[in-house]
Design a protein around this motif. Structure first.
Motif, mmCIF file in Angstrom:
data_model
loop_
_atom_site.group_PDB
_atom_site.id
_atom_site.type_symbol
_atom_site.label_atom_id
_atom_site.label_comp_id
_atom_site.label_asym_id
_atom_site.label_seq_id
_atom_site.Cartn_x
_atom_site.Cartn_y
_atom_site.Cartn_z
ATOM 1 N N ILE A 150 0.942 -1.193 0.228
ATOM 2 C CA ILE A 150 0.153 0.296 -0.163
ATOM 3 C C ILE A 150 0.878 1.152 0.126
ATOM 4 O O ILE A 150 2.358 1.803 0.044
ATOM 5 N N SER A 151 0.849 2.137 -0.399
ATOM 6 C CA SER A 151 0.750 3.930 -0.406
ATOM 7 C C SER A 151 0.063 4.258 1.011
ATOM 8 O O SER A 151 -1.320 4.325 0.727
ATOM 9 N N VAL A 152 0.690 4.779 2.037
ATOM 10 C CA VAL A 152 0.211 5.917 2.495
ATOM 11 C C VAL A 152 -0.128 7.510 2.481
ATOM 12 O O VAL A 152 1.422 7.411 2.540
ATOM 13 N N LEU A 153 -1.225 7.911 2.422
ATOM 14 C CA LEU A 153 -0.513 9.726 3.263
ATOM 15 C C LEU A 153 -1.011 10.253 4.276
ATOM 16 O O LEU A 153 -2.204 10.057 4.585
ATOM 17 N N GLU A 194 6.268 1.377 2.092
ATOM 18 C CA GLU A 194 7.052 1.770 1.849
ATOM 19 C C GLU A 194 7.143 2.753 1.207
ATOM 20 O O GLU A 194 8.121 4.084 1.532
ATOM 21 N N GLN A 195 5.697 2.948 0.623
ATOM 22 C CA GLN A 195 5.523 4.361 -0.070
ATOM 23 C C GLN A 195 4.115 5.016 1.364
ATOM 24 O O GLN A 195 3.445 4.657 1.567
ATOM 25 N N ILE A 196 4.859 5.543 1.947
ATOM 26 C CA ILE A 196 4.383 6.829 3.443
ATOM 27 C C ILE A 196 4.456 8.973 2.952
ATOM 28 O O ILE A 196 6.210 8.597 2.611
ATOM 29 N N HIS A 243 -3.596 7.527 -3.595
ATOM 30 C CA HIS A 243 -3.544 6.803 -2.273
ATOM 31 C C HIS A 243 -3.916 5.588 -1.890
ATOM 32 O O HIS A 243 -5.330 5.231 -1.880
ATOM 33 N N THR A 244 -3.300 4.694 -0.888
ATOM 34 C CA THR A 244 -4.288 2.986 -0.840
ATOM 35 C C THR A 244 -4.897 3.922 0.408
ATOM 36 O O THR A 244 -6.387 3.953 0.870
ATOM 37 N N LEU A 275 -8.192 11.246 -5.455
ATOM 38 C CA LEU A 275 -6.917 10.918 -4.484
ATOM 39 C C LEU A 275 -7.021 9.352 -3.256
ATOM 40 O O LEU A 275 -5.919 9.111 -4.080
ATOM 41 N N LEU A 276 -7.471 8.802 -3.413
ATOM 42 C CA LEU A 276 -7.824 7.057 -3.707
ATOM 43 C C LEU A 276 -8.024 6.321 -4.207
ATOM 44 O O LEU A 276 -8.277 6.736 -5.678
ATOM 45 N N GLU A 277 -7.359 5.491 -4.195
ATOM 46 C CA GLU A 277 -6.621 3.854 -5.488
ATOM 47 C C GLU A 277 -8.285 3.866 -5.020
ATOM 48 O O GLU A 277 -9.033 3.757 -3.841
ATOM 49 N N ASP A 278 -9.020 2.707 -6.293
ATOM 50 C CA ASP A 278 -10.418 2.055 -5.822
ATOM 51 C C ASP A 278 -10.874 1.329 -4.632
ATOM 52 O O ASP A 278 -11.718 1.337 -4.271
ATOM 53 N N THR A 279 -9.782 0.398 -4.466
ATOM 54 C CA THR A 279 -9.835 -0.357 -2.673
ATOM 55 C C THR A 279 -9.206 0.872 -1.643
ATOM 56 O O THR A 279 -9.144 0.396 -0.579
ATOM 57 N N GLY A 280 -9.179 2.061 -2.143
ATOM 58 C CA GLY A 280 -8.868 3.455 -0.863
ATOM 59 C C GLY A 280 -9.728 3.352 -0.076
ATOM 60 O O GLY A 280 -10.492 2.831 -0.268
ATOM 61 N N LEU A 281 -9.478 4.161 1.371
ATOM 62 C CA LEU A 281 -10.231 4.558 2.745
ATOM 63 C C LEU A 281 -8.532 5.824 2.641
ATOM 64 O O LEU A 281 -7.652 5.846 3.273
#
Length: 177
Positions: A45-48, A67-69, A111-112, A139-145
């Motif tokens: 995942i990627s996190v913001l 890894e992606q924060i 981002h996820t 700004l969210l991916e399709d399955t993002g939260l």
């Protein structure tokens, strides 16, 4: 504050007292990450992390393999502390010193998970700008939260894209999909 799980489990992080922050409690953080763990693989995942303060949430994601924060905060002291801590623990956290609302207006990357922990004393209209900007700008991916932390005295359930909320002591997390 301490890291709950992962590579740096049990490590304590002490932020300077002069930072204008209110870190998420360990109990609330543990419950939140149990929810996230049931939906995502942390290394995929990627996190913001918005209004990142001490970086508490970012460190937890990094410890669990994300890894992606990206951590965003308007306070230079907070950004400096996150950079120093991430370097000391060899964590891959990108920091950005910016007003969160201006940042969200310009952001193009999806981002996820987007986690926002704004000041609890924000007016309801200010809280509502967070999901509004996230969904308007896609700004969210399709399955993002999108997860917004707030006081139990603030009700965000009427906002568009609201899914559910969980309460832990005086903390509440509202989830938007």
């Amino acid at each position: 504050m301490r890291i709950i799980s992962g590579l740096y489990k049990g490590r304590r992080i002490t932020a300077p007292k002069k930072l204008p922050v209110r870190p998420t409690t360990d109990m609330a953080k543990e419950a939140l990450f149990n929810i996230i763990n049931n939906h995502y693989y942390f290394d995929d995942i990627s996190v913001l992390d918005l209004f990142s303060g001490t970086g508490n949430i970012s460190y937890e994601f990094a410890s669990r393999g994300t890894e992606q924060i990206t951590s965003v905060d308007a306070n230079f002291g907070c950004i400096k502390f996150i950079n120093e801590t991430a370097e000391a623990f060899d964590m891959n956290i990108t920091t950005i010193k910016s007003d969160v609302f201006k940042f969200l207006e310009k952001l193009k990357q999806k981002h996820t998970i987007i986690f926002a922990d704004p000041p609890y004393d924000f007016e309801l209209d200010t809280f509502s700008k967070i999901p509004e900007l996230v969904f308007k700008n896609e700004l969210l991916e399709d399955t993002g939260l999108l997860i917004v932390e707030h006081s139990k005295h603030t009700d965000l359930s009427h906002l568009e894209h609201f899914s559910y909320s969980k309460s832990y002591g005086g903390n509440m997390f509202s989830f938007f999909e």
